[in-house]
Write an enzyme that holds these catalytic residues in place. Sequence first.
Site, short mmCIF file in Angstrom:
data_model
loop_
_atom_site.label_atom_id
_atom_site.label_comp_id
_atom_site.label_asym_id
_atom_site.label_seq_id
_atom_site.Cartn_x
_atom_site.Cartn_y
_atom_site.Cartn_z
N ILE A 33 0.97 -1.00 0.13
CA ILE A 33 0.16 -0.02 0.14
C ILE A 33 0.96 1.38 0.20
CG2 ILE A 33 -0.30 0.33 2.58
CD1 ILE A 33 -3.15 0.58 2.03
N ASN A 89 11.95 -8.53 6.92
CA ASN A 89 12.18 -7.68 8.10
C ASN A 89 11.88 -8.56 9.35
OD1 ASN A 89 13.27 -5.27 6.89
ND2 ASN A 89 11.30 -4.95 6.33
N GLY A 95 12.70 -2.48 11.27
CA GLY A 95 11.59 -1.81 10.98
C GLY A 95 10.22 -2.79 10.64
N HIS A 102 6.06 -11.84 5.79
CA HIS A 102 6.09 -11.21 4.40
C HIS A 102 7.20 -11.12 3.80
CE1 HIS A 102 5.65 -7.95 7.28
NE2 HIS A 102 6.40 -7.23 6.40
N HIS A 104 9.04 -9.06 1.00
CA HIS A 104 8.84 -7.95 -0.10
C HIS A 104 9.80 -8.22 -1.04
CE1 HIS A 104 8.02 -4.88 3.38
NE2 HIS A 104 8.41 -5.70 4.22
#
Length: 116
Positions: A33, A89, A95, A102, A104
């Site tokens: 998003i 992460n 962060g 997940h 990225h």
Amino acid sequence: MVSKNCIFCKIARGEIPGDMVYEDDDCVAFRDINPQAPTHVLVIPRKHIEGLAETEPEDQELLGKLVAVAARVAEQEDLVESGYRVVINWGEDAGMAVPHLHLHVLGGRKMSWPPG
Ligand code: AMP
Ligand code: ZN
């Protein structure tokens, strides 16, 4: 296993919308998003796992599948020639913001190393 209040579980179940790019029985992939690159897709397992540090030996096959799906998404997004990065992460220093595992998949621009 699913988690009732987890935003990514809800996206995987179709309870809140996601801009899906891939789906199968084990995992889904949707556009981030708040993209950090021209292409920024998140690959997640349908199973609720908090993150990489919370995986168990029994998750090994699923982890392999997630990496394979990340590669497939990158191919689908036409990133193989130009290049792409896959990032996971965990924890505060990295962060991590959403406590559902997940990957990225980032591409479409030149990236620096080491990461910031
Ligand atoms: P991380 O910092 O590794 O936990 O990454 C979480 C990512 O999830 C961030 O890049 C967010 O922009 C993204 N994100 C959070 N909520 C949503 C959502 N509803 N749909 C798509 N991406 C999201
Ligand atoms: Zn979840």
